[in-house]
Design an enzyme around this catalytic site. Sequence first.
Site: not given
Ligand code: NOJ
Length: 576
Positions: A229, A289
Amino acid sequence: MPLRLLSALLLAVATFSTGVYAQKSAPDAEGHAWWQHAVFYELYPRSFADSNNDGTGDIRGITAKLDYLKDLGVDAIWITPCFLSPQVDFGYDVSDYENIDPRYGTLADFDQLVAEGKKRGIRIILDFVVNHTSDQHPWFVDSRSSRTAPHRDWYVWRDGKGPGQPPNNWLSTFGHSAWQFDPKTRQYYYHFFYIQQPDLNWRNPAVEKAMLDVPRFWYQRGVAGFRLDAVDTLFEDPGLHDNPVLPGRNKYGDPNMENKYNTKLPQVHDVLRKLRTGADQYDAVLIGETWTKDIAELKQYYGDHSNELQMPMDFLFTEVNKLSAPEFRKQIAGVDEANGWPVFLFSNHDIRRQLNRYGDGQHDQQIAKLLAGLYLTLRGTPIMYYGEEIGMVNNDPKRKEDVQDPIGRTGWPKEIGRDGERTPMQWSADPNAGFTQGKPWLPVPPSYKDTNVASELKDPNSILNFYRRVLGLRHTNEALREGKYVALNSADANVLSYLRQYKNSAVLVALNMSGAPQKVAFDLTPQGFASATLRPLASAGGPSEAGSAATVELQPYGVYIAEVQAGAAAAAQPGQ
Ligand code: NOJ
């Protein structure tokens, strides 16, 4: 002890301690690893399947749907965070990385999911929230307790610039200052996301060690990898330089800003290399991500192609918000040339569903098939988002008081939050789309009566059956599995076409991205297929019979996936 015996013993101990899943699956003839041929499926555990009818999905619900996923053609599921969490950000605020949140079940339920997945050849990928924890995590509870607490330096604490003034101008991506004053110790802590999500201080070696230990815990339980993430936010400039302010204001009313000093710092790559070393010991995959929006940046996340992310998510497709052959052609070429293994996705739990972005309200069924025909036939690994295979659309909140996602309340009405793309999976035409007999945590849209798994399974022309067909081809057709990407008819403004070519075989994909019928001619002589014939493998709004590549007619938003055969030999083959 003789050296050979010692090394055999060490190997045996290592194999035992890492568990059966650590055995490397053999690469295929082209040297491709398992994740390069796998179809990934992201699911939001709150919304996928509710086994105990409390209105929220759970792990046992997922296990009960493994057969569905197997039949669909899914090889790996990425579950958004299901660890212990106060659920402020629906799991992206973790208070214990090595436990399952009771709302979703138990560790035993999780082990069962892994075991049942394994029986069906479905791997489990977890979501590792690396940048921040929950403010309820014991590390942060200790950290905020005093300036001298053992975990104080595990988070980013600073004095304000002056009374009532945060240390600098950095903004949370979820609105307003990224600094939160904590009265107890009279300092500010940094949070790139919600106030309840304090950023970890990755410059502290103790943090690094504790975090690098987490994946191992899960690998040993049989997890096959992680989606990392928000990796680009791990480090901040220790000098705390103000970010450059840009013209205008964002949807929260804050000044626009370039996140120059608090995102994408080069130290991220050191951490990725360490995470990769751990992953390699377990034949695991790391999906990042990374929010890369250009190819140069994307390339960096592959490292030297063996030491950072196997699957950085480039999000380039999610930036294209209209159907446009030239635009998609450009993005595909860029990713294809980045020299890494491409990753394609259209939407996820943070991005509006693809039919809301590309649908025209008239041809949506057809457009759903067109999009499937695109990213499931490209060279690379696709990541599906639950429900897209049946054509689910956003069910957005209409009133601020109905919003669950906190950003939707902070930013209403300019930012309505992400509830709309996170609604329950639509399983059947039963109440609540068969997701729960309780009150679903988010409402299902009325369209579930037609848009649901049970109805679509019965309809040979459904979106679901088109997905099943294309995913089946993806697994079995050599050219689609291994072939290189060859752009065709590059000047065509309406039809995006390409070959997937491997040795002597090729599959042609033609996608009409316009609302008008199109006639296309292909000369595949340069690719070694003079006077080629095309034999349909999957077609929706394209030819249903074999025919010459010199004239292919496509309906509005038609998609045609066909095997290419050279001249005379082809003529003998019957159509399908
Ligand atoms: C990216 C995640 O995909 C999202 O849903 C989340 O709110 C943020 N990171 C914080 O972890």
